[in-house]
Design an enzyme around this catalytic site. Structure first.
Site, short mmCIF file in Angstrom:
data_model
loop_
_atom_site.label_atom_id
_atom_site.label_comp_id
_atom_site.label_asym_id
_atom_site.label_seq_id
_atom_site.Cartn_x
_atom_site.Cartn_y
_atom_site.Cartn_z
N ASN A 1 1.65 19.66 -21.25
CA ASN A 1 1.29 18.85 -22.41
C ASN A 1 1.45 19.61 -23.73
O ASN A 1 0.98 19.16 -24.77
CB ASN A 1 -0.16 18.37 -22.28
N HIS B 1 1.94 17.83 -26.96
CA HIS B 1 1.73 16.41 -26.69
C HIS B 1 0.46 15.82 -27.32
O HIS B 1 0.44 14.62 -27.60
CB HIS B 1 1.74 16.15 -25.19
N GLU C 1 11.99 18.06 -24.70
CA GLU C 1 11.24 18.41 -23.48
C GLU C 1 11.86 19.64 -22.79
O GLU C 1 11.17 20.40 -22.12
CB GLU C 1 11.16 17.23 -22.51
N LYS D 1 4.07 11.57 -11.42
CA LYS D 1 3.18 10.75 -12.25
C LYS D 1 3.88 9.42 -12.49
O LYS D 1 5.01 9.39 -12.98
CB LYS D 1 2.93 11.43 -13.59
N GLU E 1 -2.92 18.03 -11.82
CA GLU E 1 -3.37 18.44 -13.16
C GLU E 1 -4.84 18.85 -13.21
O GLU E 1 -5.61 18.39 -14.05
CB GLU E 1 -3.08 17.32 -14.18
N HIS F 1 9.32 9.41 -28.39
CA HIS F 1 8.39 10.35 -27.77
C HIS F 1 8.84 11.80 -27.93
O HIS F 1 8.08 12.67 -28.35
CB HIS F 1 8.22 10.00 -26.28
N LYS G 1 9.53 22.74 -14.15
CA LYS G 1 8.52 21.70 -13.89
C LYS G 1 8.10 21.72 -12.43
O LYS G 1 6.91 21.59 -12.12
CB LYS G 1 9.05 20.31 -14.28
N ARG H 1 -1.03 22.51 -14.71
CA ARG H 1 -0.12 21.42 -15.10
C ARG H 1 -0.35 20.96 -16.53
O ARG H 1 0.54 20.41 -17.17
CB ARG H 1 -0.25 20.24 -14.11
N ARG I 1 0.81 -1.24 0.00
CA ARG I 1 0.00 0.00 0.00
C ARG I 1 0.83 1.27 0.00
O ARG I 1 0.36 2.35 0.34
CB ARG I 1 -0.97 0.03 1.17
N HIS J 1 1.20 12.69 -29.33
CA HIS J 1 0.64 11.37 -29.00
C HIS J 1 -0.03 10.74 -30.21
O HIS J 1 0.07 9.54 -30.42
CB HIS J 1 -0.38 11.50 -27.86
N1 LIG Z 1 5.95 10.16 -15.51
C1 LIG Z 1 6.01 11.19 -16.32
O1 LIG Z 1 5.69 12.33 -15.94
C2 LIG Z 1 6.53 11.00 -17.71
C3 LIG Z 1 6.86 12.11 -18.49
C4 LIG Z 1 7.40 11.89 -19.75
C5 LIG Z 1 7.60 10.59 -20.21
N2 LIG Z 1 7.27 9.53 -19.42
C6 LIG Z 1 7.51 8.14 -19.86
O2 LIG Z 1 8.91 7.97 -20.02
C7 LIG Z 1 9.13 6.90 -20.94
C8 LIG Z 1 10.25 7.29 -21.87
O3 LIG Z 1 11.41 7.51 -21.11
P1 LIG Z 1 12.86 7.51 -21.80
O4 LIG Z 1 12.83 8.31 -23.03
O5 LIG Z 1 13.81 7.85 -20.73
O6 LIG Z 1 12.98 6.01 -22.32
P2 LIG Z 1 13.66 4.68 -21.73
O7 LIG Z 1 13.52 4.58 -20.27
O8 LIG Z 1 13.14 3.56 -22.56
O9 LIG Z 1 15.20 4.87 -22.08
C9 LIG Z 1 15.59 4.99 -23.44
C10 LIG Z 1 16.71 4.01 -23.77
O10 LIG Z 1 17.94 4.52 -23.23
C11 LIG Z 1 18.60 3.51 -22.46
N3 LIG Z 1 19.35 4.23 -21.45
C12 LIG Z 1 18.86 4.86 -20.37
N4 LIG Z 1 19.82 5.55 -19.75
C13 LIG Z 1 20.96 5.33 -20.43
C14 LIG Z 1 22.29 5.79 -20.30
N5 LIG Z 1 22.64 6.66 -19.35
N6 LIG Z 1 23.22 5.34 -21.18
C15 LIG Z 1 22.86 4.50 -22.17
N7 LIG Z 1 21.62 4.06 -22.38
C16 LIG Z 1 20.67 4.47 -21.52
C17 LIG Z 1 17.49 2.63 -21.98
O11 LIG Z 1 17.97 1.34 -21.67
C18 LIG Z 1 16.55 2.62 -23.19
O12 LIG Z 1 16.99 1.71 -24.15
C19 LIG Z 1 7.81 6.65 -21.63
O13 LIG Z 1 7.27 5.44 -21.17
C20 LIG Z 1 6.94 7.82 -21.20
O14 LIG Z 1 5.57 7.47 -21.12
C21 LIG Z 1 6.75 9.72 -18.18
ZN LIG Z 2 6.66 14.30 -22.98
#
Ligand SMILES: NC(=O)c1ccc[n+]([C@@H]2O[C@H](COP(=O)([O-])OP(=O)(O)OC[C@H]3O[C@@H](n4cnc5c(N)ncnc54)[C@H](O)[C@@H]3O)[C@@H](O)[C@H]2O)c1
Ligand SMILES: [Zn+2]
Length: 367
Positions: A246, A249, A186, A144, A238, A267, A228, A242, A122, A253
């Site tokens: 987006n 986005h 971003e 989030k 949000e 993304h 942020k 907030r 929990r 999306h």
């Molecule tokens: N929670 C939120 O507010 C929020 C906001 C934006 C995006 N997201 C989410 O984030 C995700 C995308 O995140 P991302 O772009 O970081 O992708 P990811 O976590 O898939 O990382 C991208 C790639 O880089 C590799 N990697 C990570 N760090 C590395 C490093 N230092 N050196 C070498 N390789 C490395 C990973 O293994 C992966 O292959 C999506 O699922 C999206 O929905 C969440």
């Molecule tokens: Zn984004």
């Protein structure tokens, strides 16, 4: 130089620490916050190869007991099935309410680990150690968390704030260039939302910071996290402001969905294109001058980010894109809500964006 940003959320407030070579000093920041010296690290295969030993050593230095769980790399890890598997693996470690989870990785690891932390017994504490630029400036901050469903991305999740974010700029050295640029989109987003002088700063400094100037990179990460943090502090769940985060986005999306959330379009790349389209929509609605939109396009072109759907593939189904706009979870009561702008640094929430206007923008940018 260590920079600290406080995310002000009352009793859920926490620090974001930004610096170079932070991972090997992680114990100094983590140890004082732990309810017990028991942590479970969650990471992915690629990040583990580069950095798991460094974090392990840092924890050992402070006599913190740790276990690690290494998940497969990639978005598919945010599935219901792998979330279930992760929960079982966590429970296998016999955690208690004082156990802390550490997410070491990009947004995928941060999102699934944060969600796991909110559900495990929990709710237990968790710490974010973001390793991609996207995670350092965006996903690790704000609480989030979530996973994907076959009905869409991030539809299952919770708000669960971390107790600490450690953004080590040095870790970006191993990040593939394309991922770095996607995360950079971003960063630009914050400038376009409400900080025109940050946009000017980026125009001047982006090329150097994206080719290894870690001092500039740290500065950009700090500015982004501050932006942020301020928005999240004003509107954690949000209900209003907030939504500005987006920007780009809703367009983005739709493009991601139409490319199957695949490597064809990351993304951040989708967000870059989406921000250009939002800016162009704003111009079409006479909200601001075409020269401002041209500046955004020119910046992305200089840096190497895409600016139009047509550069990703030739045959977009614009009807399908319109359907995504309508289905976007930010759409309320059938009216189309987009974040538009009155110029660089002046984003706002626009309700009732005309479908005919959107069709025009799609026709211009997809073909
Ligand atoms: N929670 C939120 O507010 C929020 C906001 C934006 C995006 N997201 C989410 O984030 C995700 C995308 O995140 P991302 O772009 O970081 O992708 P990811 O976590 O898939 O990382 C991208 C790639 O880089 C590799 N990697 C990570 N760090 C590395 C490093 N230092 N050196 C070498 N390789 C490395 C990973 O293994 C992966 O292959 C999506 O699922 C999206 O929905 C969440
Ligand atoms: Zn984004």
């Amino acid at each position: 130089m260590v920079e600290k940003i406080v995310v002000e959320l009352g009793e859920r407030s926490y620090d974001i620490i930004v610096d170079q070579l932070l991972l090997s000093r992680a114990g100094d920041f983590i140890d004082p916050l732990l309810k017990s010296k028991n942590v479970i690290i969650v990471t992915d295969e690629q990040v583990a190869r580069f950095y798991l030993h460094r974090l392990s050593n840092a924890l050992e230095e402070k006599q913190i007991r740790y276990r690690s769980i290494v998940l497969k790399t990639g978005e598919a890890t945010k599935s219901i099935a792998s979330f279930g598997e992760l929960m079982e693996q966590l429970l296998e470690q016999k955690p208690d309410r004082n156990t802390t989870l550490i997410a070491l990785g990009g947004g995928v690891i941060g999102d699934i680990t944060g969600f796991a932390a909110s559900c495990l017994l929990r709710g237990v504490d968790f710490i974010q150690i973001p390793t991609t630029l996207l995670a350092q400036v965006d996903s690790s901050v704000g609480g989030k968390t979530g996973i994907n469903s076959r009905f869409g991305k991030n539809l299952i999740g919770s708000f669960h704030q971390p107790i600490l974010v450690l953004a080590d700029v040095s870790l970006l050295a191993t990040l593939p260039k394309r991922e770095l640029l996607a995360g950079y989109a971003e960063v630009v987003k914050y400038a376009l939302i409400n900080d025109a002088s940050f946009f000017e700063w980026l125009e001047k400094n982006a090329a150097a910071m994206l080719t290894g100037d870690n001092v500039l990179m740290a500065e950009a990460i700090v500015k982004s996290c501050r932006a942020k943090a301020a928005i999240v502090a004003a509107d954690e769940r949000e209900a209003g402001k907030r939504a500005l985060l987006n920007f780009g986005h809703t367009f983005g999306h739709a493009l991601e969905a139409e490319t199957g959330f695949s490597d064809q379009l990351l993304h951040g790349e989708a967000v870059a294109i989406g921000m250009v389209m939002a800016t162009q929509t704003s111009v079409a609605m006479k909200l601001h001058d075409a020269s401002e939109a041209a500046r955004v396009v020119s910046h992305f072109e200089t840096i190497g980010l895409p600016t139009a759907p047509r550069s990703i593939k030739p045959d977009w189904d614009t009807d399908a894109l319109m359907e995504h706009f309508k289905r976007d979870k930010k759409a309320k009561d059938g009216a189309l809500t987009f974040i538009l702008s009155r110029g660089i640094g002046k984003a706002f929430v626009a309700h009732d964006v005309l479908k005919s206007q959107l069709r025009e923008i799609l026709a211009q940018s997809c073909a």
